[in-house]
Design a protein around this motif. Sequence first.
Motif, PDB file in Angstrom:
ATOM      1  N   SER A   1       0.823  -1.202   0.000  1.00 31.68           N
ATOM      2  CA  SER A   1       0.000   0.000   0.000  1.00 31.68           C
ATOM      3  C   SER A   1       0.857   1.252   0.000  1.00 31.68           C
ATOM      4  O   SER A   1       2.045   1.234   0.313  1.00 31.68           O
TER       5      SER A   1
ATOM      6  N   ARG B   1      -1.168  -6.074   0.059  1.00 33.26           N
ATOM      7  CA  ARG B   1      -2.485  -5.927  -0.546  1.00 33.26           C
ATOM      8  C   ARG B   1      -2.703  -6.980  -1.616  1.00 33.26           C
ATOM      9  O   ARG B   1      -1.774  -7.326  -2.355  1.00 33.26           O
TER      10      ARG B   1
ATOM     11  N   LEU C   1      -8.765  -6.477  -5.005  1.00 29.44           N
ATOM     12  CA  LEU C   1     -10.040  -6.157  -4.365  1.00 29.44           C
ATOM     13  C   LEU C   1     -11.211  -6.342  -5.318  1.00 29.44           C
ATOM     14  O   LEU C   1     -12.292  -6.719  -4.909  1.00 29.44           O
TER      15      LEU C   1
ATOM     16  N   GLU D   1     -10.141  -1.142  -9.747  1.00 29.56           N
ATOM     17  CA  GLU D   1      -9.192  -1.767  -8.835  1.00 29.56           C
ATOM     18  C   GLU D   1      -8.242  -0.748  -8.197  1.00 29.56           C
ATOM     19  O   GLU D   1      -7.496  -0.066  -8.897  1.00 29.56           O
TER      20      GLU D   1
ATOM     21  N   ASN E   1      -5.957  -1.666  -5.538  1.00 29.10           N
ATOM     22  CA  ASN E   1      -4.810  -2.302  -4.880  1.00 29.10           C
ATOM     23  C   ASN E   1      -3.808  -2.917  -5.844  1.00 29.10           C
ATOM     24  O   ASN E   1      -2.610  -2.662  -5.743  1.00 29.10           O
TER      25      ASN E   1
ATOM     26  N   ASP F   1      -8.440  -4.540   4.464  1.00 29.56           N
ATOM     27  CA  ASP F   1      -7.535  -4.459   3.316  1.00 29.56           C
ATOM     28  C   ASP F   1      -6.641  -5.693   3.203  1.00 29.56           C
ATOM     29  O   ASP F   1      -5.772  -5.746   2.350  1.00 29.56           O
TER      30      ASP F   1
ATOM     31  N   PHE G   1      -8.392   2.576  -0.301  1.00 29.88           N
ATOM     32  CA  PHE G   1      -7.333   1.565  -0.252  1.00 29.88           C
ATOM     33  C   PHE G   1      -6.081   2.051  -0.952  1.00 29.88           C
ATOM     34  O   PHE G   1      -4.963   1.761  -0.535  1.00 29.88           O
ATOM     35  N   GLN G   2      -6.262   2.796  -2.020  1.00 28.05           N
ATOM     36  CA  GLN G   2      -5.076   3.135  -2.798  1.00 28.05           C
ATOM     37  C   GLN G   2      -4.242   4.218  -2.125  1.00 28.05           C
ATOM     38  O   GLN G   2      -3.022   4.184  -2.196  1.00 28.05           O
TER      39      GLN G   2
ATOM     40  N   ASP H   1      -4.389   4.772   1.177  1.00 26.43           N
ATOM     41  CA  ASP H   1      -4.247   4.435   2.589  1.00 26.43           C
ATOM     42  C   ASP H   1      -4.947   5.438   3.503  1.00 26.43           C
ATOM     43  O   ASP H   1      -4.379   5.897   4.493  1.00 26.43           O
TER      44      ASP H   1
END
Lengths: 997, 98
Positions: free
Chosen positions: A50, A57, A60, A66, A68, A306, A523-524, A526
């Motif tokens: 991440s 990761r 996802l 997407e 991750n 995650d 997620f990307q 953080d």
Amino acid sequence: MSPRRTDAGGRIDRLRTIRFTFDGAPYIGHAGDTLASALLANGVTLFGRSFKYHRPRGVLTSGVEEPNALVTVLRGEVREPNIAATMVEIYDGLTAVSQNRFPSLSWDLSAANQLGGKLLSAGFYYKTFMGPAIGPLKGTRFWMFCEHFIRRAAGLGRAGIAADTARYERMNAFCDVLVVGSGPAGLMAARAAADQGARVILSELEPHFGGSANWSGETIDGMPAADWAARAAGQLEGYDNVRLLPRTTVWGYYDGNTLAALERVTDHKERPGKGEPRHRYWTIRAKSVVLATGSFERPLVFPGNDRPGVMLAHAAERYANEYGVLPGNRIALFTNNDSAYRCALALKKAGAAIVAIVDVRPELSSEIRELADEVEAKNLSAHAVVATEGGKALAGIKVQRFDMVNGALAGDRRSIQADCLLMSGGWSPTIHLASQDGAKAEWNAARQAFLPPNATQRWIGAGAFTGSFSTAEAIAEGRAAGLSAAGGTGTPAALPVVEAAPGDPDPAPVFEIKADGKSFVDFQHDVTAEDVRLAHREGFISVEHLKRYTTLGMATDQGKSSNIPGHAIMAEALGKPIPEVGTTRFRPPFSAVSIGSLAAERFGDLRPERLTPMHDWHVANGATMYSAGLWYRPMIYGHAGETIEQAYVREAKATRESAGIVDVSTLGKIAVQGPDAAEFLDRVYTNMFSTLAVGKARYGLMLREDGLAFDDGTTWRLGEQDFLMTTTTANAGKVMQHLEYFLDVIWPELKVHVTSVTDQWAGAAIGGPKARAILAACVTGTAVDNAALPFMGIVHGKISGVSVMICRLSFSGEMAFEVYSGAGYGTHVWEALIEAGKPFGLVTYGLEALGTMRIEKGHVTGAEIDGRTTARDLHLDWMLSKKKPFIGSAMMDREGLIAPGRLELVGLISLYNQPLNGGAHIVEALDEANPHDSIGHITACCYSPALGKYIALALVKDGKARRGTRAHISDPLRNRFGPVEIVSNHFFDPDGSRMHG
Amino acid sequence: MLITCPYCGPRDVIEFTYQGDGNRERPQPASQNLDAWNAYVYNRLNPAGDHNEIWQHSGGCRAHLRVVRNTLTHEVSSVAFARGDHKSAARHKAEGKP
Ligand SMILES: [Zn+2]
């Protein structure tokens, strides 16, 4: 067979094996696989690290959203970073590497970042690094100290430095109906519009048409939905009025129903076919657009969401149904809505064990309970996942009783062993294109989603895009949209019949499970739920501030999965409903666009070349060509061993001693014709032209409306209503536009027509004491003596059988003539002049000698008419008529334009026998270490053969009054300093006796 | 953005050159009213919505056009030749302008 590949099912070709590498390790996949599906099939769970915390990761999603599983794809030396593994179709020899890890993906040093989680919380860029108040690292020095390490640790893929060898293309397309998205809604829309005879373009960002039909497991018209979609796409292929664009992402919706799209033509191939570009950039103008872009499933926000192995529910369904891949063997499900149950069934059918279905809702419908029974899973309603366990792969989850009314957790935590957790937090319609178009999305409380706004341009929505999540609705809306977009009304046949799993489309309004641990929203980048709340506590409560402070939604995925959960958490913190927090407007592009496609063929030297009729002659006769705007002009005709200065000094000297000839075809030439032509010229020039006799020329000056000098040149009166205006080479286009504007907009009553004739005439200027003798030797049909051709006179005659027009005017200061002929005869006349000049010592000269002689004469060009100088500054006030108004006359005498202290044109003579430099500043007293205020600058410079000195033209403060005084050049950039004398700009033959002869 | 040139038909905006605010009134050529000149040379309306503009079809027929463009949506609601029906010519004559 790979460990996670099912024995049968899916739309991959198990007989076709494809070999590729990921992080150097060899893998095998099948035709139809993406990099993500192929790696999952091989049991790979760890795809990347991440952004900030270097947490392991996995993958996802299964599509364009997407966040991750971003990889770098290598092709030779060329690297393409930040590509979603879900969008990479594998091919033999594909080489992909993971990103943001050091030294390796599985063993990453910077993973320690997560221990210092506080340090990298929201806004860390803005506040953590203010540093101590004293000491060696005080203030921002501490930041500079840390930055080096943080920049290295945080980030995405590394861009390559090798030149991109791929070719990119641009394409313009026009259609009646553009259908974006080819799920059931898009296929129906395209078909309905095509049946109406409309020209249709159907775009699909995936390789295959069909969208969700490819993995839904539903039945349409009695056949598997995927087969139905393939058949529908195949039928569309047979239509002459339909263009199918697979692998094409419509990424921008602009005004005028203009859309931008990126077609990935050969990214999925080992090597491009003959003539194929890598990407194609489409500009599509559509009369109507059908937006059938579907929706994105949302993650749920809970601690450890995650961890590799946690995946969106419908992504897992797609891996099983389309790719024949099981993302896990013991799968748990965590949901707030009915749609996820269908996924459990699909994975069960594909061979996985469903160990638990955790649902935040206390009560489920009987249909959904039956589905749960069918998958034989432990059904935990009114429960939530509060933690996940495992390292680089999921080992288990912890669940707890959950009250969705107040969000409270109660009772003991129970552990469940699972290697995959599917989550579903509801659905967000993919409204990006509609939002780009400008209108504000509307929050729908039942769907817990922003639904598309009302159309501001000609588009119609269909299917999940509109919040109608069932396939039956998509089919009905798609056909209606296609009909309507094509202007049709009829509903001919019965709609295809859909057999689908039951379910209520509305999720429970639960976005986050609050328990200890990092719960990821974005997620990307953080960004955690706690970061969002921290932003709220620190006052960043508007959505726009929230985005910038936390960087939520600002990564390459642009928050496709994170925006709504982020807003929901902020809304809760504010105690406001979600619609009052608002949503941000989406901007183009919808997903990443290659820079290469934006440039396409438009790179390198794009300027057209303008060549004079005599160009080839110049090149063949030793000219060094020089680019002046779009034109190429001879700079010097150098002899062997000569420097540039030696060459132009020789050329200028020979011209003043005998004669020289120069190509002046580049001068702007405008035919000004009509009964009011003379009146018009009186208005655009500062001096009079109506008084000019036919057969005579006059030097003219134009001002801009604001009273500053604009352009100069001679205008020739060829007839009562017929003038030939010449302009400077550089301003030819601007002057033309200026004249056209005034004739069209300001003075439409004037009967005047202007025509650019620059390219129709070839021009040669021949000057020097022998110039007239040379003309006399070759011109027939007219005399060229002083009586026939006085200063500023015009005659018509022939040279070597070709009609020419000769005007006696001088730029060099010598007795000089401009000889014009039709452009096609330019070289013929030029060669005849050269031949006639041989006995007289005629030389050809280039721009350098031309410039030298004009500096000696003190004439102005664009370097002095620089948009800041007035006629007075250039000592051209004698040209300002007091008898008439003209363009700029009202504004030219404004206070600031006549005040003392303006920069005025002067001549400079170097007193230290060194060249002067254009742009060098002039100071009153020299102090190299401590430069004084500039009193002006040099505009043009040369060595003057006539004076035997280095001279220059300059614009100097109150220059006229400084004539006869000394000043200094201060040019620290080129390290040139020295004394100069300020003189009149008329260095040479100030009374003009040479040209008047 | 498309502009429908009365000569050439609908054309992409890259063929046109923006020639400024079409609401400006040029003072009489001999006018010494500096405020009026100043307004003409320097002041521009900046409306959010419909705007009268002058565009030249510089990559086409070269005609100057009066275009009503919505600055928020780029929607072009009317296009006419700037020369118009020579109303302005009649006006100039009536006002005794040169
Ligand atoms: Zn036109």
